[in-house]
Design a protein around this motif. Structure first.
Motif: not given
Length: 205
Positions: A110-120
């Motif tokens: 989630v620290k990567f740009p554009g990555v939230g918990k759902k995407t992670a």
């Protein structure tokens, strides 16, 4: 599909590089174009992925086949497009991305740009267990690249400024850069190493 382009690196922009071969300049979007700074005006090989949409044809480029393969894997994740996949590869060493997925380390993803918990969580669900072959090859590629970039080059300050400029292009703001700059100034590194060190430090902030 264009597997790779072998040409002269004639320009570096914030999102892409331009490779000239046989009188044609190819615009190639890269995770971090500034990693090629020291190869400007020299002949290099970039492995490519051709992305086609109804309204767009774009080439994406990578230093190694393994990095390109990981990019393609990320494209298979629901909710991640080329821009998001590039941001993930630009913000962390590929082998660290693979390990985060295999170890289900959502906090890192989630620290990567554009990555939230759902995407992670989606990245882990879609790719965990499918990347076993990546880590050894990525580590080998990384070591080879470090060996190839050793030697003479710009001064320490120039290397650091190039790294900071690359980080700005990736979306990091001055407030974040100021926190890590004092630590970076204590070391004498090449541009790529400064970038990797800065990203590691910012992931801990």
């Amino acid at each position: 599909m264009i597997d790779y382009i072998n040409g002269v690196l004639v320009d570096i922009e914030t999102q892409y590089v331009v490779l000239e071969t046989q009188g044609i300049g190819y615009q190639v979007y890269c995770p971090n174009p500034y990693r090629f700074q020291r190869q400007l005006d020299t002949q290099i090989k970039i492995y490519t992925y051709q992305h086609v949409r109804e309204d767009l044809i774009r080439l994406f480029g990578f230093e190694t086949k393994s990095e390109r393969a990981l990019f393609e894997k990320l494209l298979n994740v629901s909710g991640i497009g080329p821009k998001g996949a590039l941001a993930i590869l630009a913000s962390g060493q590929p082998e660290h991305v693979v390990r985060a997925i295999e170890e289900e380390d959502e906090a890192l993803l989630v620290k990567f740009p554009g990555v939230g918990k759902k995407t992670a969580r989606q990245i882990i669900l879609d790719l965990k267990g499918k990347l076993d072959d990546f880590v050894p090859s990525l580590l080998t590629d990384s070591n080879s690249l470090m060996e190839s970039t050793r030697g003479g080059g710009p001064s320490k300050n120039e290397e650091l400024e190039e790294a900071l400029e690359a980080l700005r292009a990736l979306g990091y703001v001055e407030r974040e850069l100021k926190k890590v700059r004092p630590t970076l100034e204590e070391e004498q590194l090449e541009t790529d190493a400064y970038i990797k060190k800065a990203l590691q430090l910012m992931l801990k902030i």
